[in-house]
Design a protein around this motif. Sequence first.
Motif, PDB file in Angstrom:
ATOM      1  N   SER A  59      18.050  10.757  -6.048  1.00 18.62           N
ATOM      2  CA  SER A  59      17.575  10.917  -4.668  1.00 18.62           C
ATOM      3  C   SER A  59      17.134   9.557  -4.154  1.00 18.62           C
ATOM      4  CB  SER A  59      16.386  11.885  -4.593  1.00 18.62           C
ATOM      5  OG  SER A  59      16.753  13.170  -5.025  1.00 18.62           O
ATOM      6  N   GLN A  60      17.621   9.170  -2.990  1.00 18.44           N
ATOM      7  CA  GLN A  60      17.228   7.891  -2.395  1.00 18.44           C
ATOM      8  C   GLN A  60      16.319   8.163  -1.198  1.00 18.44           C
ATOM      9  OE1 GLN A  60      20.092   5.333  -0.242  1.00 18.44           O
ATOM     10  NE2 GLN A  60      19.494   3.712  -1.651  1.00 18.44           N
ATOM     11  N   LEU A  61      15.110   7.620  -1.263  1.00 18.00           N
ATOM     12  CA  LEU A  61      14.138   7.797  -0.188  1.00 18.00           C
ATOM     13  C   LEU A  61      14.154   6.577   0.731  1.00 18.00           C
ATOM     14  CD1 LEU A  61      11.119   9.106  -2.308  1.00 18.00           C
ATOM     15  CD2 LEU A  61      12.972  10.433  -1.277  1.00 18.00           C
ATOM     16  N   PRO A  62      14.230   6.770   2.054  1.00 21.64           N
ATOM     17  CA  PRO A  62      14.210   5.640   2.988  1.00 21.64           C
ATOM     18  C   PRO A  62      12.787   5.126   3.205  1.00 21.64           C
ATOM     19  CG  PRO A  62      14.399   7.685   4.208  1.00 21.64           C
ATOM     20  CD  PRO A  62      14.426   8.064   2.747  1.00 21.64           C
ATOM     21  N   LEU A  63      12.127   4.817   2.109  1.00 21.67           N
ATOM     22  CA  LEU A  63      10.752   4.334   2.149  1.00 21.67           C
ATOM     23  C   LEU A  63      10.758   2.814   2.077  1.00 21.67           C
ATOM     24  CD1 LEU A  63       7.665   5.012   1.919  1.00 21.67           C
ATOM     25  CD2 LEU A  63       7.978   4.832  -0.557  1.00 21.67           C
ATOM     26  N   ARG A  64      10.296   2.183   3.114  1.00 22.38           N
ATOM     27  CA  ARG A  64      10.298   0.737   3.242  1.00 22.38           C
ATOM     28  C   ARG A  64      11.691   0.180   2.934  1.00 22.38           C
ATOM     29  NH1 ARG A  64       6.300  -3.724   0.552  1.00 22.38           N
ATOM     30  NH2 ARG A  64       7.933  -3.653  -1.024  1.00 22.38           N
ATOM     31  N   ASP A  65      11.899  -0.433   1.752  1.00 21.46           N
ATOM     32  CA  ASP A  65      13.180  -1.058   1.452  1.00 21.46           C
ATOM     33  C   ASP A  65      14.063  -0.176   0.570  1.00 21.46           C
ATOM     34  OD1 ASP A  65      14.991  -3.134   1.750  1.00 21.46           O
ATOM     35  OD2 ASP A  65      14.319  -4.179  -0.053  1.00 21.46           O
ATOM     36  N   GLY A  66      13.734   1.110   0.503  1.00 23.37           N
ATOM     37  CA  GLY A  66      14.531   2.045  -0.273  1.00 23.37           C
ATOM     38  C   GLY A  66      13.972   2.265  -1.663  1.00 23.37           C
ATOM     39  N   LEU A  67      13.734   3.511  -2.005  1.00 23.85           N
ATOM     40  CA  LEU A  67      13.192   3.871  -3.314  1.00 23.85           C
ATOM     41  C   LEU A  67      14.066   5.000  -3.873  1.00 23.85           C
ATOM     42  CD1 LEU A  67      10.607   2.935  -4.886  1.00 23.85           C
ATOM     43  CD2 LEU A  67       9.537   5.036  -4.106  1.00 23.85           C
ATOM     44  N   THR A  68      14.683   4.748  -5.017  1.00 21.01           N
ATOM     45  CA  THR A  68      15.583   5.733  -5.620  1.00 21.01           C
ATOM     46  C   THR A  68      14.951   6.375  -6.836  1.00 21.01           C
ATOM     47  OG1 THR A  68      17.616   4.696  -4.804  1.00 21.01           O
ATOM     48  CG2 THR A  68      17.803   6.031  -6.806  1.00 21.01           C
ATOM     49  N   LEU A  69      15.007   7.710  -6.880  1.00 21.93           N
ATOM     50  CA  LEU A  69      14.460   8.483  -7.998  1.00 21.93           C
ATOM     51  C   LEU A  69      15.600   9.026  -8.837  1.00 21.93           C
ATOM     52  CD1 LEU A  69      11.728  10.521  -6.086  1.00 21.93           C
ATOM     53  CD2 LEU A  69      11.542   8.260  -7.131  1.00 21.93           C
TER      54      LEU A  69
ATOM     55  N   CYS B  91      12.304   5.241 -11.383  1.00 26.48           N
ATOM     56  CA  CYS B  91      12.126   4.921  -9.964  1.00 26.48           C
ATOM     57  C   CYS B  91      12.580   3.466  -9.755  1.00 26.48           C
ATOM     58  CB  CYS B  91      10.665   5.102  -9.576  1.00 26.48           C
ATOM     59  SG  CYS B  91      10.317   4.750  -7.862  1.00 26.48           S
ATOM     60  N   VAL B  92      13.484   3.265  -8.808  1.00 24.99           N
ATOM     61  CA  VAL B  92      14.049   1.932  -8.579  1.00 24.99           C
ATOM     62  C   VAL B  92      13.748   1.489  -7.152  1.00 24.99           C
ATOM     63  CG1 VAL B  92      16.118   0.500  -8.729  1.00 24.99           C
ATOM     64  CG2 VAL B  92      15.907   2.532 -10.184  1.00 24.99           C
ATOM     65  N   ASP B  93      13.189   0.300  -7.009  1.00 20.05           N
ATOM     66  CA  ASP B  93      12.800  -0.211  -5.696  1.00 20.05           C
ATOM     67  C   ASP B  93      13.927  -1.034  -5.064  1.00 20.05           C
ATOM     68  OD1 ASP B  93      11.110  -0.482  -3.558  1.00 20.05           O
ATOM     69  OD2 ASP B  93       9.842  -2.023  -4.455  1.00 20.05           O
ATOM     70  N   ASN B  94      13.842  -1.201  -3.757  1.00  9.45           N
ATOM     71  CA  ASN B  94      14.736  -2.084  -2.979  1.00  9.45           C
ATOM     72  C   ASN B  94      16.191  -1.632  -2.961  1.00  9.45           C
ATOM     73  OD1 ASN B  94      12.816  -4.459  -4.637  1.00  9.45           O
ATOM     74  ND2 ASN B  94      12.577  -4.115  -2.450  1.00  9.45           N
ATOM     75  N   THR B  95      16.440  -0.329  -3.012  1.00 10.00           N
ATOM     76  CA  THR B  95      17.824   0.124  -3.068  1.00 10.00           C
ATOM     77  C   THR B  95      18.503   0.191  -1.691  1.00 10.00           C
ATOM     78  OG1 THR B  95      17.036   2.419  -3.134  1.00 10.00           O
ATOM     79  CG2 THR B  95      17.587   1.366  -5.241  1.00 10.00           C
TER      80      THR B  95
ATOM     81  N   ASP C 123       0.797  -1.222   0.000  1.00 12.68           N
ATOM     82  CA  ASP C 123       0.000   0.000   0.000  1.00 12.68           C
ATOM     83  C   ASP C 123       0.838   1.284   0.000  1.00 12.68           C
ATOM     84  OD1 ASP C 123      -2.563   1.467   0.316  1.00 12.68           O
ATOM     85  OD2 ASP C 123      -1.697   1.985   2.256  1.00 12.68           O
ATOM     86  N   LEU C 124       1.809   1.409   0.915  1.00 15.06           N
ATOM     87  CA  LEU C 124       2.575   2.657   1.014  1.00 15.06           C
ATOM     88  C   LEU C 124       3.405   2.924  -0.249  1.00 15.06           C
ATOM     89  CD1 LEU C 124       3.508   5.153   2.497  1.00 15.06           C
ATOM     90  CD2 LEU C 124       5.178   3.739   3.728  1.00 15.06           C
ATOM     91  N   PRO C 125       4.239   1.981  -0.695  1.00 16.64           N
ATOM     92  CA  PRO C 125       4.963   2.232  -1.951  1.00 16.64           C
ATOM     93  C   PRO C 125       4.015   2.429  -3.130  1.00 16.64           C
ATOM     94  CG  PRO C 125       5.978   0.418  -0.759  1.00 16.64           C
ATOM     95  CD  PRO C 125       4.667   0.708  -0.091  1.00 16.64           C
ATOM     96  N   GLY C 126       2.902   1.711  -3.125  1.00 17.69           N
ATOM     97  CA  GLY C 126       1.935   1.851  -4.206  1.00 17.69           C
ATOM     98  C   GLY C 126       1.363   3.251  -4.278  1.00 17.69           C
ATOM     99  N   SER C 127       1.047   3.821  -3.125  1.00 11.33           N
ATOM    100  CA  SER C 127       0.499   5.185  -3.111  1.00 11.33           C
ATOM    101  C   SER C 127       1.555   6.206  -3.502  1.00 11.33           C
ATOM    102  CB  SER C 127      -0.090   5.523  -1.734  1.00 11.33           C
ATOM    103  OG  SER C 127       0.916   5.538  -0.737  1.00 11.33           O
TER     104      SER C 127
ATOM    105  N   SER D  24      18.525  -3.210   4.424  1.00  7.28           N
ATOM    106  CA  SER D  24      19.597  -2.486   5.121  1.00  7.28           C
ATOM    107  C   SER D  24      20.971  -3.133   4.964  1.00  7.28           C
ATOM    108  CB  SER D  24      19.280  -2.337   6.634  1.00  7.28           C
ATOM    109  OG  SER D  24      18.095  -1.608   6.827  1.00  7.28           O
ATOM    110  N   ARG D  25      21.062  -4.165   4.136  1.00  2.58           N
ATOM    111  CA  ARG D  25      22.357  -4.839   3.968  1.00  2.58           C
ATOM    112  C   ARG D  25      23.375  -3.950   3.260  1.00  2.58           C
ATOM    113  NH1 ARG D  25      19.736 -10.469   1.738  1.00  2.58           N
ATOM    114  NH2 ARG D  25      18.582 -11.007   3.627  1.00  2.58           N
ATOM    115  N   VAL D  26      22.893  -2.995   2.466  1.00  2.83           N
ATOM    116  CA  VAL D  26      23.829  -2.107   1.764  1.00  2.83           C
ATOM    117  C   VAL D  26      24.551  -1.175   2.729  1.00  2.83           C
ATOM    118  CG1 VAL D  26      22.469  -2.177  -0.358  1.00  2.83           C
ATOM    119  CG2 VAL D  26      22.063  -0.354   1.300  1.00  2.83           C
ATOM    120  N   LEU D  27      24.079  -1.076   3.965  1.00  5.37           N
ATOM    121  CA  LEU D  27      24.682  -0.181   4.953  1.00  5.37           C
ATOM    122  C   LEU D  27      25.795  -0.858   5.753  1.00  5.37           C
ATOM    123  CD1 LEU D  27      21.389   1.423   6.324  1.00  5.37           C
ATOM    124  CD2 LEU D  27      22.854   2.252   4.476  1.00  5.37           C
TER     125      LEU D  27
END
Length: 204
Positions: free
Chosen positions: A188-198, A147-151, A26-30, A155-158
């Motif tokens: 721009s990388q958004l800390p939305l759920r599993d990471g969303l990069t624009l 828009c790229v999901d799961n970036t 729901d959240l990423p979808g919106s 949190s393993r990338v950290l």
Amino acid sequence: QAGEALKWIEETTKTKLKCGFMLTGDLPGSVLQSLVLLCKAQRVLEIGAYTGYSAVAMAATGAKVTTIDSFEDEPESEAVFHEGVQRSGLDIKLERGKALEVLTKLEAAVDAPFDLVFIDADKTEQIAYYDFLMDHPRLWSPTGAICVDNTLWYSRVLRDRVEDGDKQTQAVVDFNRYVRNDPRCFVSQLPLRDGLTLIQRRRP
């Protein structure tokens, strides 16, 4: 109608499929719906359909959505995708096959570029998807967005280092570094759920 279809896709994916954690939700979808509207996107391309949640969410804004998937990760997801789209009553076009092969075919066939591209597919091929889009303005509009999901990738990338043999995490780390250092674009990388990069192309 689309709202009911999204609820059905979410419930069915979570209860009937093994990889339900891959659901957009729901959240990423919106947020995707907001991006479509903010970009005034009329044509949307999705790489990685899974069970169709994100495709239906974006198409509910009135945009024409084309989605690519081979359904190899979980073949059972294809039936959920088709029924969910049918329940939505929306006109969503499925291009079935390997993403890079389909992108090549689409680039030769489209009569207008896509305004927004959403990538949620094989992490090891994301740089190839990105470069293909950047190199083919007939496919992706120079004024559009990617828009790229799961970036953040759980949190393993950290972490200080990627575990040996963890190809998926390494691929996400490499992708993040690649686009961050690419002088062709703004990122721009958004800390939305599993990471969303624009990603947007820099103007000349």
